[in-house]
Design an enzyme around this catalytic site. Structure first.
Site, PDB file in Angstrom:
ATOM      1  N   SER B  26      43.760  36.758   1.398  1.00  0.00           N
ATOM      2  CA  SER B  26      44.427  37.874   0.723  1.00  0.00           C
ATOM      3  C   SER B  26      44.436  39.129   1.603  1.00  0.00           C
ATOM      4  O   SER B  26      43.470  39.424   2.300  1.00  0.00           O
ATOM      5  CB  SER B  26      43.691  38.171  -0.585  1.00  0.00           C
ATOM      6  N   ASN B  74      40.068  48.139   8.289  1.00  0.00           N
ATOM      7  CA  ASN B  74      41.190  48.596   7.480  1.00  0.00           C
ATOM      8  C   ASN B  74      40.657  49.347   6.276  1.00  0.00           C
ATOM      9  O   ASN B  74      39.590  49.034   5.745  1.00  0.00           O
ATOM     10  CB  ASN B  74      42.074  47.420   7.034  1.00  0.00           C
ATOM     11  N   GLY B  77      43.317  49.976   0.975  1.00  0.00           N
ATOM     12  CA  GLY B  77      43.054  50.409  -0.401  1.00  0.00           C
ATOM     13  C   GLY B  77      43.962  49.759  -1.427  1.00  0.00           C
ATOM     14  O   GLY B  77      44.449  50.412  -2.355  1.00  0.00           O
ATOM     15  N   LEU B  78      44.174  48.438  -1.250  1.00  0.00           N
ATOM     16  CA  LEU B  78      44.881  47.650  -2.268  1.00  0.00           C
ATOM     17  C   LEU B  78      46.278  48.150  -2.577  1.00  0.00           C
ATOM     18  O   LEU B  78      46.676  48.204  -3.749  1.00  0.00           O
ATOM     19  CB  LEU B  78      44.052  47.601  -3.563  1.00  0.00           C
ATOM     20  N   CYS B 136      36.403  44.592  -2.628  1.00  0.00           N
ATOM     21  CA  CYS B 136      37.180  45.464  -1.750  1.00  0.00           C
ATOM     22  C   CYS B 136      36.397  46.748  -1.504  1.00  0.00           C
ATOM     23  O   CYS B 136      36.041  47.442  -2.455  1.00  0.00           O
ATOM     24  CB  CYS B 136      38.539  45.800  -2.358  1.00  0.00           C
ATOM     25  N   LYS B 171      35.586  36.446  -5.342  1.00  0.00           N
ATOM     26  CA  LYS B 171      35.541  36.776  -3.911  1.00  0.00           C
ATOM     27  C   LYS B 171      34.465  37.823  -3.695  1.00  0.00           C
ATOM     28  O   LYS B 171      34.540  38.931  -4.220  1.00  0.00           O
ATOM     29  CB  LYS B 171      36.902  37.279  -3.418  1.00  0.00           C
ATOM     30  N   THR B 199      35.468  41.906   3.562  1.00  0.00           N
ATOM     31  CA  THR B 199      35.129  42.637   4.794  1.00  0.00           C
ATOM     32  C   THR B 199      33.773  43.331   4.716  1.00  0.00           C
ATOM     33  O   THR B 199      33.259  43.621   3.643  1.00  0.00           O
ATOM     34  CB  THR B 199      36.198  43.708   5.082  1.00  0.00           C
TER      35      THR B 199
END
Lengths: 268, 304
Positions: B26, B74, B77-78, B136, B171, B199
């Protein structure tokens, strides 16, 4: 978009910190097809040994007959420093061509009749895409005026290239060591006479964002404009959303929906 | 057995068969369409699409990408068009070019957000799995905040579990002291699988400006450099829970895929490598049979 291996034909310094690299495109039908369809303002994304992300560099010009692409890059970091050390005969892994590029007015269209006298402005490392844009416009029978902005004489390059194409070419330098002293916007003001008549009917620009904004503020409000933007990119082909910017028509990816944005959509 | 043509690459994930064990991660593959312009994406086992939230999001200010040694940061931010637009525009387009079950990546700022997105996406037949992104690092509320606390992780997974019959895959974030604690909490809350890892929180400073490269200062670190961290997490999780694990993090080659599977992964995601080499997934899959043969693996389900 293709992933091709280009061979370096030439890599030479042309001004302080600026290098010109001529790349030989592979002689395959697919690559030759790509080469014929490049638009001014598109870029290539170069893989450099030892660095993870590719480095995006704008296309200066191309020669479909000779099968070459010219890029001009400023040595600003590890990627471009490594490129500066590369020699003729070395090969580069390249994704190309990327981005939307400048839309050239189509012959016979209403827009084409309204934009016969385009003004092309390149500032510093933003000069290169103006070369092919100017060439294509002259080939299309338009009469471009070109303004090239530099900090100083030692940074200046390519004046002769535009003049040789037959474009009226104005040079500005911040320190006055060459051409008109000041910024590209100072040269823009000389293109409007005392009656308010403007010598250009459209504007195309590439360079640092403050310069682009100043150009937008200086050009008469009624004329259309196309501005090429820079942003840190992840992929260069629209997958990672790293380089997005907000526009009046929603968010756009500088790498895929840009780098050229239309004047009316830009949020400064 | 020559050229690796006789090997069997099939695997399965939560009861759904994958003809290849490789999928795109993703955030590196959009909704598939950019890559479908380049090659037939049906060669993939599947892919996990861009993290999707209830409302459209622009994400964080730029610059939000930074280069690193063998990796990248990165802080996107979605960014995504919001679940409704994904259902109305992206997925119908995807269905034209991709003919396998796809993995949906579900995000939100609260358990209710996650449940809302999961419920809406569950209506789409092409979605095979819901991958719940509780990891995230680039959003203020939600994201990693849920994935670094077992209770909060369980709350989100539980909320999603209630609204869907599709397999729910959590995840996970590596930015925790003990990733197995989070995995166990997700298992207890009804998760059907685990993806590990998202990440690692990282940062870079620009020497000239003496300021962080990213506008948001910190971001998620990914790329080949994180492979050993991801592999270790997969290894630990597969020994702590009774759920299939999807290995994700720094995968670059067919050998990396096999190594991840030897650590216990049922399937493997390729992430950042798609960004530097858009053909990475296709090429890894093409190289896999020969790599399997080289290491004496005829069948991925039995010989690892």
């Amino acid at each position: 978009m293709r992933n091709s291996e280009f061979t370096i034909k030439k890599n030479q310094r042309i001004a302080a910190g600026m290098n010109e690299m001529i790349l030989q495109v592979p002689e395959t039908p697919e690559d030759e097809e790509m080469l014929r369809n490049i638009r001014p303002g598109q870029f290539i994304n170069i893989r450099i040994e030892g660095l993870y992300l590719r480095r995006p560099i704008s296309i200066c010009d191309w020669d479909a007959g000779a099968g070459t692409i010219t890029i001009v890059y400023k040595t600003v970091g590890r990627g471009t420093e490594a490129m500066g050390l590369m020699e003729t005969g070395e090969t580069l892994d390249i994704l190309w061509p990327l981005g939307n590029g400048y839309a050239l007015p189509q012959a016979g269209q209403e827009a084409e009749r309204r934009t016969r006298r385009p003004l092309l402005i390149g500032g510093g490392a933003g000069v290169p895409p103006m070369v092919s844009l100017c060439r294509r416009m002259i080939e299309a029978g338009l009469q471009p005026t070109v303004i090239l902005g530099f900090r100083s004489e030692e940074d200046a390059y390519y004046q002769d290239r535009f003049e040789a194409m037959g474009a009226r070419t104005l040079i500005t330098a911040e320190d006055g060591s060459i051409g008109q002293q000041g910024f590209v916007t100072d040269a823009m003001r000389t293109l409007i006479d005392s009656d308010g008549a403007c010598a250009y009917d459209s504007v195309y620009a590439c360079g640092p964002e403050p310069m682009l904004r100043a150009i937008c503020e200086t050009a008469p409000e009624t004329i259309p404009g196309w501005f090429s933007f820079e942003e840190r990119m992840g992929c260069g082909f629209g997958a990672c959303m790293g380089c997005s910017c907000e526009t009046k028509y929603g968010s756009k990816r500088i790498c895929k929906d840009g780098p050229v944005l239309e004047r009316s959509e830009i949020i400064w | 057995m020559v050229n690796g043509r006789d090997v069997d690459m099939r695997t399965s994930l939560c009861g759904i068969e994958l003809d290849k064990p490789v999928m795109a991660a993703s955030g590196t593959f959009g909704y598939g369409l950019e890559f479908a312009e380049l090659y037939d994406i049906n060669v993939l086992g599947t892919f996990s699409f861009k993290g999707t939230t209830p409302e459209p999001r622009f994400g964080n200010p730029t610059p939000r990408i930074a280069d690193c040694t063998e990796g990248m940061l990165n802080s996107v931010g979605l960014q995504n068009p919001g679940v409704d637009k994904v259902l109305e525009e992206e997925l119908p387009e995807l269905a034209k070019v991709f003919h396998k079950p796809v993995m949906a990546n579900v995000c939100g700022g609260s358990p209710e957000d996650y449940a809302l997105v999961a419920e809406k996406l569950s209506q789409c037949d092409q979605i095979g799995w819901l991958e719940v992104n509780i990891s995230c690092p680039n959003v203020r509320s939600g994201g990693m905040a849920f994935g670094t606390d077992p209770k909060a992780a369980a709350e989100v997974i539980g909320a999603v579990r209630k609204v869907t019959t599709k397999p729910v895959i959590a995840k996970l974030s590596p930015n925790v002291t003990d990733i197995t604690e989070i995995a166990k909490a997700c298992e207890a809350a009804g998760a059907d699988g685990i993806t590990a890892i998202n990440t690692l929180l990282g940062m870079r400073i620009d020497l000239k400006s003496r300021k962080p490269v990213l506008a948001r200062e910190m971001g998620g670190f990914s790329g080949p450099a994180v492979f050993p961290v991801a592999l270790r997490a997969v290894y630990q999780i597969t020994r702590a829970v009774d759920l299939p694990v999807v290995g994700c993090g720094g995968v670059r080659t067919a050998e990396d895929v096999l190594e991840m599977m030897m650590a216990g992964a049922k399937a493997v995601q390729v992430g950042s490598q798609n960004l530097v080499d858009p053909f990475a997934c296709r090429d890894i899959i093409e190289a896999l049979p020969a790599a399997m043969e080289k290491y004496g693996i005829k069948n991925l389900r039995e010989d690892i």
